[in-house]
Design a protein around this motif. Sequence first.
Motif, PDB file in Angstrom:
ATOM      1  N   THR A  96       0.924  -1.120  -0.006  1.00 17.03           N
ATOM      2  CA  THR A  96      -0.026   0.089   0.066  1.00 17.03           C
ATOM      3  C   THR A  96       0.761   1.274  -0.019  1.00 17.03           C
ATOM      4  N   ASP A  97       1.907   1.329   0.968  1.00 14.22           N
ATOM      5  CA  ASP A  97       2.839   2.430   0.842  1.00 14.22           C
ATOM      6  C   ASP A  97       3.636   2.590  -0.498  1.00 14.22           C
ATOM      7  N   LEU A  98       3.882   1.165  -0.924  1.00 12.54           N
ATOM      8  CA  LEU A  98       4.665   1.482  -2.300  1.00 12.54           C
ATOM      9  C   LEU A  98       3.981   2.166  -3.285  1.00 12.54           C
ATOM     10  N   LYS A  99       2.861   2.360  -3.314  1.00 12.31           N
ATOM     11  CA  LYS A  99       2.195   3.267  -4.355  1.00 12.31           C
ATOM     12  C   LYS A  99       2.442   4.687  -4.256  1.00 12.31           C
ATOM     13  N   GLU A 100       3.025   5.129  -3.083  1.00 14.35           N
ATOM     14  CA  GLU A 100       3.324   6.602  -2.841  1.00 14.35           C
ATOM     15  C   GLU A 100       5.011   6.814  -2.643  1.00 14.35           C
ATOM     16  N   GLY A 101       5.628   5.742  -2.326  1.00 13.17           N
ATOM     17  CA  GLY A 101       7.202   6.051  -2.318  1.00 13.17           C
ATOM     18  C   GLY A 101       7.780   4.737  -1.889  1.00 13.17           C
ATOM     19  N   PHE A 107      13.949  -1.389   0.933  1.00 10.69           N
ATOM     20  CA  PHE A 107      12.939  -1.404   0.050  1.00 10.69           C
ATOM     21  C   PHE A 107      11.655  -1.987   0.641  1.00 10.69           C
ATOM     22  N   TRP A 108      12.131  -3.140   1.416  1.00  8.61           N
ATOM     23  CA  TRP A 108      11.151  -3.917   1.793  1.00  8.61           C
ATOM     24  C   TRP A 108      10.245  -3.574   3.146  1.00  8.61           C
ATOM     25  N   TYR A 109      10.436  -2.099   3.601  1.00 12.39           N
ATOM     26  CA  TYR A 109      10.153  -1.619   4.640  1.00 12.39           C
ATOM     27  C   TYR A 109       8.709  -0.821   4.262  1.00 12.39           C
ATOM     28  N   SER A 110       7.926  -0.827   5.127  1.00 12.38           N
ATOM     29  CA  SER A 110       6.612   0.206   4.811  1.00 12.38           C
ATOM     30  C   SER A 110       7.106   1.699   5.438  1.00 12.38           C
ATOM     31  N   HIS A 111       6.248   2.725   5.099  1.00 14.93           N
ATOM     32  CA  HIS A 111       6.549   3.957   5.397  1.00 14.93           C
ATOM     33  C   HIS A 111       7.109   4.047   7.242  1.00 14.93           C
ATOM     34  N   GLU A 112       5.997   3.491   7.466  1.00 15.36           N
ATOM     35  CA  GLU A 112       6.168   3.474   9.189  1.00 15.36           C
ATOM     36  C   GLU A 112       7.340   2.876   9.737  1.00 15.36           C
ATOM     37  N   GLN A 113       7.605   1.739   9.107  1.00 18.86           N
ATOM     38  CA  GLN A 113       8.804   1.074   9.582  1.00 18.86           C
ATOM     39  C   GLN A 113       9.900   1.793   9.198  1.00 18.86           C
ATOM     40  N   VAL A 212      -3.807 -10.008  -1.378  1.00 24.66           N
ATOM     41  CA  VAL A 212      -2.787  -8.763  -0.827  1.00 24.66           C
ATOM     42  C   VAL A 212      -2.685  -7.885  -2.027  1.00 24.66           C
ATOM     43  N   LEU A 213      -2.724  -8.224  -3.237  1.00 21.15           N
ATOM     44  CA  LEU A 213      -2.612  -7.465  -4.407  1.00 21.15           C
ATOM     45  C   LEU A 213      -3.943  -6.604  -4.493  1.00 21.15           C
ATOM     46  N   VAL A 214      -5.147  -7.083  -4.212  1.00 20.45           N
ATOM     47  CA  VAL A 214      -6.478  -6.258  -4.364  1.00 20.45           C
ATOM     48  C   VAL A 214      -6.646  -5.388  -3.171  1.00 20.45           C
ATOM     49  N   VAL A 215      -6.111  -5.707  -2.000  1.00 17.94           N
ATOM     50  CA  VAL A 215      -6.370  -4.874  -1.027  1.00 17.94           C
ATOM     51  C   VAL A 215      -5.233  -3.535  -1.351  1.00 17.94           C
ATOM     52  N   SER A 216      -4.008  -3.987  -1.798  1.00 13.15           N
ATOM     53  CA  SER A 216      -2.966  -2.961  -1.748  1.00 13.15           C
ATOM     54  C   SER A 216      -3.385  -2.242  -2.868  1.00 13.15           C
ATOM     55  N   SER A 217      -4.432  -2.346  -3.976  1.00  6.62           N
ATOM     56  CA  SER A 217      -4.698  -1.599  -4.890  1.00  6.62           C
ATOM     57  C   SER A 217      -5.322  -0.507  -4.527  1.00  6.62           C
ATOM     58  N   GLY A 218      -6.113  -0.576  -3.557  1.00  5.85           N
ATOM     59  CA  GLY A 218      -6.887   0.792  -2.878  1.00  5.85           C
ATOM     60  C   GLY A 218      -8.118   0.618  -3.269  1.00  5.85           C
ATOM     61  N   LEU A 219      -8.733  -0.859  -4.022  1.00  3.22           N
ATOM     62  CA  LEU A 219      -9.955  -0.890  -4.183  1.00  3.22           C
ATOM     63  C   LEU A 219     -10.992  -0.824  -2.871  1.00  3.22           C
ATOM     64  N   SER A 220     -12.254  -0.781  -2.943  1.00  2.24           N
ATOM     65  CA  SER A 220     -13.098  -0.382  -1.520  1.00  2.24           C
ATOM     66  C   SER A 220     -13.450  -1.899  -1.503  1.00  2.24           C
ATOM     67  N   LEU A 221     -12.697  -2.614  -0.731  1.00  6.78           N
ATOM     68  CA  LEU A 221     -12.983  -4.093  -0.317  1.00  6.78           C
ATOM     69  C   LEU A 221     -11.766  -4.624   0.797  1.00  6.78           C
ATOM     70  N   THR A 390      -9.824   8.870   1.599  1.00  2.00           N
ATOM     71  CA  THR A 390      -9.797   7.680   0.597  1.00  2.00           C
ATOM     72  C   THR A 390      -8.531   7.296   0.125  1.00  2.00           C
ATOM     73  N   ARG A 391      -7.347   8.127   0.064  1.00  2.09           N
ATOM     74  CA  ARG A 391      -6.260   7.690  -0.551  1.00  2.09           C
ATOM     75  C   ARG A 391      -5.450   6.842   0.466  1.00  2.09           C
ATOM     76  N   ARG A 392      -5.738   6.707   1.726  1.00  2.00           N
ATOM     77  CA  ARG A 392      -5.134   5.787   2.656  1.00  2.00           C
ATOM     78  C   ARG A 392      -5.744   4.620   2.536  1.00  2.00           C
ATOM     79  N   SER A 393      -5.115   3.712   3.025  1.00  2.00           N
ATOM     80  CA  SER A 393      -5.932   2.357   3.043  1.00  2.00           C
ATOM     81  C   SER A 393      -6.897   2.428   4.131  1.00  2.00           C
TER      82      SER A 393
END
Length: 802
Positions: A96-101, A107-113, A212-221, A390-393
């Motif tokens: 999810t964070d990979l979409k923004e940076g 590189f395997w760390y999320s923004h918070e980590q 993992v892929l669909v939740v990370s894509s930002g779809l409403s699910l 709506t941008r964030r998870s």
Amino acid sequence: MVNAGDMNGSGNLMDFLDEPFPDVGTYEDFHTIDWLREKSRDTDRHRKITSKSKESIWEFIKSLLDAWSGWVVMLLIGLLAGTLAGVIDLAVDWMTDLKEGVCLSAFWYSHEQCCWTSNETTFDDRDKCPQWQKWSELLVSQSEGASAYILNYFLYIMWALCFAFLAVSLVRVFAPYACGSGIPEIKTILSGFIIRGYLGKWTLLIKTVTLVLVVSSGLSLGKEGPLVHVACCCGNFFSSLFSKYSKNEGKRREVLSAAAAAGVSVAFGAPIGGVLFSLEEVSYYFPLKTLWRSFFAALVAAFTLRSINPFGNSRLVLFYVEYHTPWYMAELFPFILLGVFGGLWGTLFIRCNIAWCRRRKTTRLGKYPVLEVIVITAITAIIAYPNPYTRRSTSELISELFNDCGALESSQLCDYINDPNMTRPVDDIPDRPAGPGVYTAMWQLALALVFKIVITIFTFGMKIPSGLFIPSMAVGAMAGRMVGIGVEQLAYHHHDWIIFRNWCRPGADCVTPGLYAMVGAAACLGGVTRMTVSLVVIMFELTGGLEYIVPLMAAAVTSKWVADAFGKEGIYEAHIHLNGYPFLDVKDEFTHRTLATDVMRPRRGEAPLSVLTQDSMTVEDVETLIKETDYNGFPVVVSKDSERLIGFAQRRELILAIKNARQRQDGVVSNSIVYFTEDPPELPPNSPHPLKLRRILNLSPFTVTDHTPMETVVDIFRKLGLRQCLVTRTILGSLLILGSSSKKKLYNRIAKPEPSFSNAEDKNLVFFKKPFCYSKTLHINCYYRCSVLSIKKIRTVIGTQI
């Protein structure tokens, strides 16, 4: 070739079915199981093990291993489900964070980590650190300005499209059953329906990856519903390793019920709620032993997830909150209003989503699932990016909406005007006037709410894994937070009103907007799913808000009442009926006044009764009957002239028995006599070797008389879990077969509207299209066989009015 006299004299006539052969006792795909038969088989197996355990030490040890095998399966399910849930949570956070940076140090760390490991992060800029760079900073060395915003916007959309396309492609190519929530199909499978491959290893693998892929894509699910499917796949895999469960479909479903509890346990960090969810919402047969094992599986799964600690906060979930203000009786009114909103939202969503899914199934739209996913993903990403809510998870959004505003919060929702002279403790901040950030956040939340309501209708049901719990909770949380802020500001500016005077003094911390978000989330989830008890338990386990059970109960009950006023079906039941699964819901009510004889076919002059005789048909006759009909079984009668019922033989077992007899028993040819009695019939000399099939004959099929009320027949199928039921009439002391019906056709009968009673002939023609049996001699009619009175037919009756 032997003559009958030699056979009778020797007394050594072989019944080859004394030894089991492959696939006997199994069921074909898209058929229902016979619960009574499976229970009887397990009882026989257990009795045999118990008797053998007294013969030797080794047999005693085997009996102990058999007794403990259930707990071993529960342990393995909990371990694997918890591990997969933890991996999914970590992967979703990173992608999810990979979409923004990206994190430059790892590189395997999320923004918070990434910012956790930085020594240059300040409190004021806690979300900014040199190691984490947005794509515009990395590619064009710009973090601000129009060009940087457009580049980040474009890459956000591209990443979302890439994730969604990869997910739908994997599902389409490798595991078509990995799409959707999975809960409607799990409910149907647990009711006794067979769907081969739905809980297979490929489905498990592909659903885990694509989730993992669909939740990370930002779809409403969300991932919570599909995690139940994933856990049930784990349960099916481990149950196949033990013959106790792999050879008994009834016992296998006990394991799957426990696995569903483990899935909810890791989805919400709510082990008790998971057990109640399996009991209230999913399971069809839930004995006390399954309750204990479900609790154990949910416990192990929650412990495993806690050990992985995917959120880094030593909690099982992301939504854990601690409120410092109690709720007051006057607040029950807005809580009930949120319940009304949840019920209306649930009704709106179910009707619109089912209409859209039906259109998808009946038009050309259903032929292009990949294009549909890409279009919905593009629309979602384009509209979602400009709005920070709506941008964030969705999980992060709910977490922020649930949070109470403390002194250290930097969210816009906590941008209140502070009194510089305030000296109260940090955890007891009084109500304050809203600042400009709060009003901005309110407008953004209102837009996000409308967007979420609309886009979720089109997203749920696409050919990708898609859960509904989190989007429903997000809708309720946004509505609840706005209501909470409104009540808070009303109490602050009008504390002298009579409703606030007794409990909200000036300078007091009266209203907690985060509590309203939590109540709204529960109301909307309840309105969509019609959950009650399990919903309340899940919510207080999810948030740690044990003190707020009463508001949650009030909202859950209100939302169910309001939603039930417009329709009794929840979203999962609606999708079950849309897909035509033969599921008899125990909550459905039967309102017709018909008798079993009122829906019998065929009428006089139609096709004759299809039956087997006990000792006068040849192998060729039986094979011809099987080939010319598609019935799942045949009543066995004394003779064509005397249709006195002897038993019932399943189609699949007849086919397997004849096939194996030809291979393993010498002398069985096409004109060999098939008999179902203990002793062979008297045959002419030099007759072919007869074939004894008594072993596959059900000597005690469940029967009802032709004057049995249909509501009784419905309850029999629903509570006993029958696969088929024979219809008989007693004449001169003999039990004569009239016909039979099966679970599927009974379901179809319930789902269709009851025709007018003005024409009895037309009424019966509407219900059944093919005859299962008919007696020319006695001129009596019979039921149409569904799998042979069926659940599908029964389900058709319950869902209609006279």
